[in-house]
Motif scaffolding. Structure first.
Motif, PDB file in Angstrom:
ATOM      1  N   SER A 144      71.054  25.698  24.769  1.00 17.21           N
ATOM      2  CA  SER A 144      70.733  25.332  25.479  1.00 17.21           C
ATOM      3  C   SER A 144      69.041  25.081  25.180  1.00 17.21           C
ATOM      4  CB  SER A 144      71.971  25.438  27.114  1.00 17.21           C
ATOM      5  OG  SER A 144      71.261  26.555  27.562  1.00 17.21           O
ATOM      6  N   GLU A 145      68.982  24.024  26.655  1.00 17.08           N
ATOM      7  CA  GLU A 145      67.070  24.702  26.672  1.00 17.08           C
ATOM      8  C   GLU A 145      67.289  26.268  26.726  1.00 17.08           C
ATOM      9  OE1 GLU A 145      68.947  24.488  31.066  1.00 17.08           O
ATOM     10  OE2 GLU A 145      69.582  23.560  29.157  1.00 17.08           O
ATOM     11  N   ARG A 146      67.743  27.055  27.329  1.00 22.21           N
ATOM     12  CA  ARG A 146      68.131  28.130  28.102  1.00 22.21           C
ATOM     13  C   ARG A 146      67.836  29.233  27.101  1.00 22.21           C
ATOM     14  NH1 ARG A 146      72.913  29.416  32.115  1.00 22.21           N
ATOM     15  NH2 ARG A 146      73.840  28.227  30.792  1.00 22.21           N
ATOM     16  N   ASP A 147      68.361  28.655  25.695  1.00 27.82           N
ATOM     17  CA  ASP A 147      68.085  29.486  24.418  1.00 27.82           C
ATOM     18  C   ASP A 147      66.561  30.180  24.501  1.00 27.82           C
ATOM     19  OD1 ASP A 147      71.095  30.572  23.878  1.00 27.82           O
ATOM     20  OD2 ASP A 147      70.707  28.864  21.882  1.00 27.82           O
ATOM     21  N   GLU A 148      66.765  31.495  23.884  1.00 35.16           N
ATOM     22  CA  GLU A 148      65.645  31.595  23.813  1.00 35.16           C
ATOM     23  C   GLU A 148      65.070  31.276  22.032  1.00 35.16           C
ATOM     24  OE1 GLU A 148      65.034  36.053  24.339  1.00 35.16           O
ATOM     25  OE2 GLU A 148      65.592  35.596  25.958  1.00 35.16           O
ATOM     26  N   ALA A 149      64.217  30.798  21.606  1.00 35.08           N
ATOM     27  CA  ALA A 149      63.485  30.510  20.551  1.00 35.08           C
ATOM     28  C   ALA A 149      64.262  31.642  19.414  1.00 35.08           C
ATOM     29  CB  ALA A 149      62.171  30.048  20.336  1.00 35.08           C
ATOM     30  N   TYR A 150      63.791  32.995  19.489  1.00 38.55           N
ATOM     31  CA  TYR A 150      63.909  34.075  18.554  1.00 38.55           C
ATOM     32  C   TYR A 150      65.693  34.069  18.563  1.00 38.55           C
ATOM     33  CZ  TYR A 150      59.506  33.534  17.745  1.00 38.55           C
ATOM     34  OH  TYR A 150      58.028  33.049  16.462  1.00 38.55           O
ATOM     35  N   ARG A 151      66.257  34.091  19.220  1.00 37.45           N
ATOM     36  CA  ARG A 151      67.807  34.089  19.127  1.00 37.45           C
ATOM     37  C   ARG A 151      68.776  32.926  19.790  1.00 37.45           C
ATOM     38  NH1 ARG A 151      68.609  39.212  23.233  1.00 37.45           N
ATOM     39  NH2 ARG A 151      67.131  38.909  25.160  1.00 37.45           N
TER      40      ARG A 151
ATOM     41  N   ASN B 159      70.054  42.028  16.646  1.00 40.01           N
ATOM     42  CA  ASN B 159      68.500  42.080  16.211  1.00 40.01           C
ATOM     43  C   ASN B 159      68.514  42.329  18.007  1.00 40.01           C
ATOM     44  OD1 ASN B 159      68.117  39.970  19.185  1.00 40.01           O
ATOM     45  ND2 ASN B 159      69.968  38.583  18.056  1.00 40.01           N
ATOM     46  N   SER B 160      66.971  42.863  18.086  1.00 45.46           N
ATOM     47  CA  SER B 160      66.648  43.328  19.146  1.00 45.46           C
ATOM     48  C   SER B 160      65.303  42.821  19.639  1.00 45.46           C
ATOM     49  CB  SER B 160      66.213  44.763  19.181  1.00 45.46           C
ATOM     50  OG  SER B 160      65.846  45.557  17.998  1.00 45.46           O
ATOM     51  N   GLY B 161      64.792  43.814  20.996  1.00 45.70           N
ATOM     52  CA  GLY B 161      63.174  43.649  21.796  1.00 45.70           C
ATOM     53  C   GLY B 161      62.377  43.570  20.037  1.00 45.70           C
ATOM     54  N   ARG B 162      62.427  44.997  19.088  1.00 44.42           N
ATOM     55  CA  ARG B 162      61.620  44.772  18.772  1.00 44.42           C
ATOM     56  C   ARG B 162      61.540  43.763  17.348  1.00 44.42           C
ATOM     57  NH1 ARG B 162      62.453  48.328  13.437  1.00 44.42           N
ATOM     58  NH2 ARG B 162      63.351  48.462  14.080  1.00 44.42           N
ATOM     59  N   VAL B 163      62.898  43.871  16.885  1.00 40.83           N
ATOM     60  CA  VAL B 163      62.854  42.807  15.526  1.00 40.83           C
ATOM     61  C   VAL B 163      62.423  41.080  16.080  1.00 40.83           C
ATOM     62  CG1 VAL B 163      65.036  41.784  14.676  1.00 40.83           C
ATOM     63  CG2 VAL B 163      64.982  44.372  14.947  1.00 40.83           C
ATOM     64  N   ARG B 164      62.672  40.554  16.969  1.00 43.11           N
ATOM     65  CA  ARG B 164      62.482  39.430  17.570  1.00 43.11           C
ATOM     66  C   ARG B 164      61.011  39.648  17.710  1.00 43.11           C
ATOM     67  NH1 ARG B 164      66.659  40.498  21.176  1.00 43.11           N
ATOM     68  NH2 ARG B 164      65.644  40.765  22.855  1.00 43.11           N
ATOM     69  N   ARG B 165      60.192  40.471  17.906  1.00 45.43           N
ATOM     70  CA  ARG B 165      58.511  40.457  17.782  1.00 45.43           C
ATOM     71  C   ARG B 165      58.612  40.453  17.002  1.00 45.43           C
ATOM     72  NH1 ARG B 165      59.896  44.118  22.709  1.00 45.43           N
ATOM     73  NH2 ARG B 165      59.233  45.915  20.733  1.00 45.43           N
TER      74      ARG B 165
ATOM     75  N   TYR C 280      71.385  36.012  27.234  1.00 44.35           N
ATOM     76  CA  TYR C 280      71.531  37.008  26.868  1.00 44.35           C
ATOM     77  C   TYR C 280      71.239  38.080  27.685  1.00 44.35           C
ATOM     78  CZ  TYR C 280      72.403  34.778  22.016  1.00 44.35           C
ATOM     79  OH  TYR C 280      72.479  34.434  21.159  1.00 44.35           O
ATOM     80  N   ARG C 281      72.430  38.771  27.452  1.00 41.99           N
ATOM     81  CA  ARG C 281      71.473  40.474  27.878  1.00 41.99           C
ATOM     82  C   ARG C 281      71.776  41.371  26.454  1.00 41.99           C
ATOM     83  NH1 ARG C 281      74.880  38.160  31.489  1.00 41.99           N
ATOM     84  NH2 ARG C 281      74.849  37.981  33.167  1.00 41.99           N
ATOM     85  N   ASP C 282      70.741  42.502  26.275  1.00 44.48           N
ATOM     86  CA  ASP C 282      70.428  43.524  25.263  1.00 44.48           C
ATOM     87  C   ASP C 282      71.448  44.900  25.809  1.00 44.48           C
ATOM     88  OD1 ASP C 282      68.741  42.256  23.672  1.00 44.48           O
ATOM     89  OD2 ASP C 282      67.098  43.004  25.035  1.00 44.48           O
ATOM     90  N   GLY C 283      72.295  44.989  24.146  1.00 45.18           N
ATOM     91  CA  GLY C 283      72.562  46.273  24.159  1.00 45.18           C
ATOM     92  C   GLY C 283      73.585  46.444  23.243  1.00 45.18           C
ATOM     93  N   PRO C 284      74.485  47.192  23.068  1.00 47.96           N
ATOM     94  CA  PRO C 284      74.528  47.765  22.006  1.00 47.96           C
ATOM     95  C   PRO C 284      75.681  47.104  21.330  1.00 47.96           C
ATOM     96  CG  PRO C 284      75.326  49.774  23.673  1.00 47.96           C
ATOM     97  CD  PRO C 284      73.950  49.000  24.337  1.00 47.96           C
ATOM     98  N   LYS C 285      76.787  47.119  22.325  1.00 44.56           N
ATOM     99  CA  LYS C 285      77.993  46.408  22.290  1.00 44.56           C
ATOM    100  C   LYS C 285      78.763  44.693  22.053  1.00 44.56           C
ATOM    101  CE  LYS C 285      80.311  50.872  24.421  1.00 44.56           C
ATOM    102  NZ  LYS C 285      81.242  51.101  25.238  1.00 44.56           N
ATOM    103  N   THR C 286      77.530  44.069  21.607  1.00 42.12           N
ATOM    104  CA  THR C 286      77.511  43.185  21.382  1.00 42.12           C
ATOM    105  C   THR C 286      78.985  42.231  20.418  1.00 42.12           C
ATOM    106  OG1 THR C 286      75.867  42.789  19.061  1.00 42.12           O
ATOM    107  CG2 THR C 286      75.168  42.667  21.313  1.00 42.12           C
ATOM    108  N   VAL C 287      78.748  41.165  20.736  1.00 39.72           N
ATOM    109  CA  VAL C 287      80.930  40.708  19.502  1.00 39.72           C
ATOM    110  C   VAL C 287      80.030  41.116  18.115  1.00 39.72           C
ATOM    111  CG1 VAL C 287      81.517  39.058  19.018  1.00 39.72           C
ATOM    112  CG2 VAL C 287      80.529  39.145  21.534  1.00 39.72           C
ATOM    113  N   GLY C 288      79.212  41.082  17.506  1.00 34.11           N
ATOM    114  CA  GLY C 288      78.758  41.263  15.956  1.00 34.11           C
ATOM    115  C   GLY C 288      79.511  42.656  15.814  1.00 34.11           C
TER     116      GLY C 288
END
Length: 271
Positions: A209-216, A184-190, A245-253
């Motif tokens: 946790s409650e810190r999670d964003e609803a869209y990830r 996902n990315s900011g554009r995908v989440r929006r 979360y931190r956006d970036g290309p080198k995610t676990v996925g």
């Protein structure tokens, strides 16, 4: 997390399952569990005393509409493999648990098309039965494409059409999405929010946790190598971190994707 006996910062285990099979296809084998191991893991969840809730309940909590129980646990299933509406759903229901199933509509619809390699899949007309067994249904897109690589038009189609197919089959709104491969990315989440989804889950081996964003929303990926001891550790709030979360290309996925490409030299699966 607060409310109904909860405590701020409490970790929420959200388990991500795929297929429950003795002899899965090679491409999905790493992300499956055997029926015997699955039953043992479910028994561990029951014995732990946590309260099973759906993603809808977590969504209501994140939106401030309702509190969660003090010690919630969530079970999620991706894709819609053939075992899901049969022995897997029966094992979940037999223990008075509940779950959220994210279905790839192109893989389960008559004449549909998806990017998933061949595997035994459920059918779209079994989705209503899943709901009757106590599972809620969410979207896993139409083709299981890597959403952050799509054009705006193709992305909108994946989000819109999968939801429309499920809503027609079920007769009610479908509120939740799981990103294929977790990408996902900011554009995908929006665009997920604009398409009408209230939440989206990622493929991230971490406690929610409650810190999670609803869209990830973070999930714990259950692999074939995981044991009951791993599940018990996650239920106790250990064995996985809770981190922003931190956006970036080198995610676990993304690392899984590159590794799987090298091994399979073809269609890739990571969530």
């Amino acid at each position: 997390m607060t409310g109904a006996g909860g405590h701020a910062g409490t970790a929420i285990p959200v388990f991500l399952y795929h297929a429950v099979m003795e002899e899965p296809p090679d491409w999905i084998a790493e992300f499956t569990v055997t029926p015997k191991e699955f039953a043992a893991q479910l028994d561990a969840i029951v014995d732990n005393g946590r309260t099973p809730v759906t993603v809808s309940a977590l969504a209501d909590h994140l939106a401030g509409r309702a509190p969660l129980p003090a010690r919630p646990v969530l079970l999620t299933f991706d894709d819609g493999f053939a075992d899901l509406p049969g022995p897997t759903a029966e094992a979940v229901a037999a223990r008075d648990l509940t779950a959220t199933a994210y279905l790839t509509t192109g893989a389960i619809s008559p004449g549909g098309r998806s990017l998933l390699p061949p595997a035994p899949m459920m059918t779209l007309d079994q989705a209503a039965g899943l709901e009757q067994s106590g599972m809620e249904i969410g979207s896993h897109t139409v083709t299981h494409a890597q959403l952050d690589t799509l054009s705006p038009r193709d992305l909108a189609r994946e989000l819109r059409d999968s939801r429309a197919v499920l809503e027609e089959a079920l007769g009610h709104p479908v509120r939740h999405l799981a990103y294929p491969h977790g990408y996902n990315s900011g554009r995908v989440r929006r665009m997920a929010a604009a398409a009408g989804y209230e939440t989206a889950t990622a493929v991230r081996h971490a406690l929610s946790s409650e810190r999670d964003e609803a869209y990830r929303i973070a999930r714990l990926i259950v692999r074939r190598s995981h044991t009951v001891a791993d599940v018990e550790s996650w239920l106790a709030g250990g064995g996985a971190r809770v981190a922003p979360y931190r956006d970036g290309p080198k995610t676990v996925g993304w690392r899984w994707y590159r590794r799987a490409r090298a091994v399979l030299r073809g269609p890739v699966f990571a969530g």
